[in-house]
Design an enzyme around this catalytic site. Structure first.
Site, PDB file in Angstrom:
ATOM      1  N   ARG A 172      41.864 -15.998  15.573  1.00  0.00           N
ATOM      2  CA  ARG A 172      40.558 -16.580  15.285  1.00  0.00           C
ATOM      3  C   ARG A 172      40.672 -18.092  15.228  1.00  0.00           C
ATOM      4  NH1 ARG A 172      39.145 -12.642  16.978  1.00  0.00           N
ATOM      5  NH2 ARG A 172      37.800 -10.991  16.123  1.00  0.00           N
ATOM      6  N   GLU A 223      32.185 -21.155  18.477  1.00  0.00           N
ATOM      7  CA  GLU A 223      32.038 -20.530  19.796  1.00  0.00           C
ATOM      8  C   GLU A 223      30.565 -20.265  20.096  1.00  0.00           C
ATOM      9  OE1 GLU A 223      34.550 -17.069  20.099  1.00  0.00           O
ATOM     10  OE2 GLU A 223      36.329 -18.163  19.489  1.00  0.00           O
ATOM     11  N   HIS A 273      37.049 -16.745  24.974  1.00  0.00           N
ATOM     12  CA  HIS A 273      37.184 -15.533  24.146  1.00  0.00           C
ATOM     13  C   HIS A 273      37.132 -14.280  25.038  1.00  0.00           C
ATOM     14  CE1 HIS A 273      36.530 -14.096  19.744  1.00  0.00           C
ATOM     15  NE2 HIS A 273      37.260 -13.226  20.412  1.00  0.00           N
TER      16      HIS A 273
END
Length: 344
Positions: free
Chosen positions: A257, A286, A305
């Protein structure tokens, strides 16, 4: 309990819906693709259903004993559903880090105690471990330098490239992703050490250090792979002090993360060369803002991601869900229960 009414709240193919039914025939699986959304390779892509269907979707999920996926991948939508559906007993989140969706719902303790929450942890270990290995190799094989010289159309003087047996890699976070990463790196010949919140034994890992020794470890390794969950206790754990202590030129790979890293300090470390390369599948915010300095740094590789996504992901999640449904029906402990204090 003899049967479960499961409502699919996230895009799912008819093939995987049928797979769940076959694997656990005691499930009454309710699957309406018009409401849940068409199949997609990316569970993070929110289905923007026509407005006329929103009320129908809410009525649809409110009939569930079990939700396959968090409605609209949204904590707000989950909170509405929990409040409207006192019969809801279990929610299975699609991402491995689905605890953060539960946290975002801001549910009271009564709801957190009433409902079982599980994640798809473990399903993503293989593709994330492969991406982590790619990141370590990119640093070892001087990828930023290669790309810079290529862009300049310059046949540069030859340079020494280290081999795996010359290098030490720290894997920080030895859950399913970290363990698979360590196994792959050790198989390539890297010396692997681990950093974890408690002592564990992991194949391929020579030593395991506590999280309180992260700065010390950063000073002795050539690369560091982060495979940490996003919790209050891991926020900013890769701090300015840890990055300042890093062995000069260290490669940093993050498949956990983005919140675990002090991003401004990382940017400074990349600029000074203390961090030789950062390979990031995740960032603190993000999507990564267009004005982030990370975009322009030549010693950064950014993936949106996406490293966890594989062609097999939806099927594996369906298989995991069916196994947990069997466990619930048979009175056994569920896999990947969410800790509703730390939300991972």
């Amino acid at each position: 309990m003899t049967r479960l009414r499961v409502v699919v709240a996230t895009p799912l193919s008819s093939e995987n819906a049928d797979l769940v039914r076959r694997l656990e025939p005691r499930i009454d699986l309710v699957h309406d693709p018009e409401l849940a959304g068409p199949p997609s390779d990316d569970w993070m892509e929110r289905y923007d259903r026509p407005g006329r269907l929103q009320a129908a979707f809410e009525q649809y999920v409110d009939t569930a004993e079990v939700l396959y996926g968090v409605p609209d991948q949204s904590g707000t939508a989950l909170a509405r559903t929990v409040a409207a559906n006192p019969g809801l007993r279990w929610v299975h989140t699609i991402p491995a880090g689905g605890g953060q969706q539960i946290r975002a719902a801001h549910l009271d303790r009564a709801a957190l105690d009433r409902i079982l929450f599980t994640t798809s942890a473990g399903v993503h270990a293989e593709p994330l471990a492969e991406f982590a290995v790619f990141g370590v190799l990119a640093g070892a094989k001087l990828l930023p330098w290669l790309l810079t010289e290529q862009a300049a159309h310059h046949w540069a003087p030859r340079r020494v490239m280290p081999i795996a047996s010359d290098l030490t890699v720290a894997v920080v976070g030895l859950g399913s992703i970290g363990r698979r990463t360590a196994e792959k790196l050790a198989g390539l010949g890297y010396r692997v050490v681990g950093v974890h919140r408690r002592q564990v034994t992991v194949d391929g890992v020579g030593s395991v250090y506590g999280m309180d020794r992260l700065a010390e470890v950063a000073g002795m390794v050539d690369a560091m792979v982060l495979a940490l969950p996003g919790t209050d206790s891991t926020r900013g754990v890769v701090s300015r002090e840890v990055l300042a202590a890093a062995k000069p030129g260290m490669t940093l790979v993050n498949v956990g993360r983005g919140t675990t890293v002090d991003e401004p300090a990382l940017i400074e470390g990349l600029g000074s060369g203390r961090i030789g390369l950062a390979v990031l599948d995740v960032t603190a915010v993000e999507p990564l803002p267009a004005d982030s300095p990370l975009w322009a740094l030549r010693n950064v590789i950014i993936a949106p991601h996406t490293a966890a996504i594989s062609p097999h992901e939806p099927r594996k999640i369906a298989e995991l869900f069916a196994e947990n449904a069997r466990r619930l029906l048979d009175g056994e402990e569920l896999l990947n229960r969410v800790d509703t204090v730390e939300f991972y």
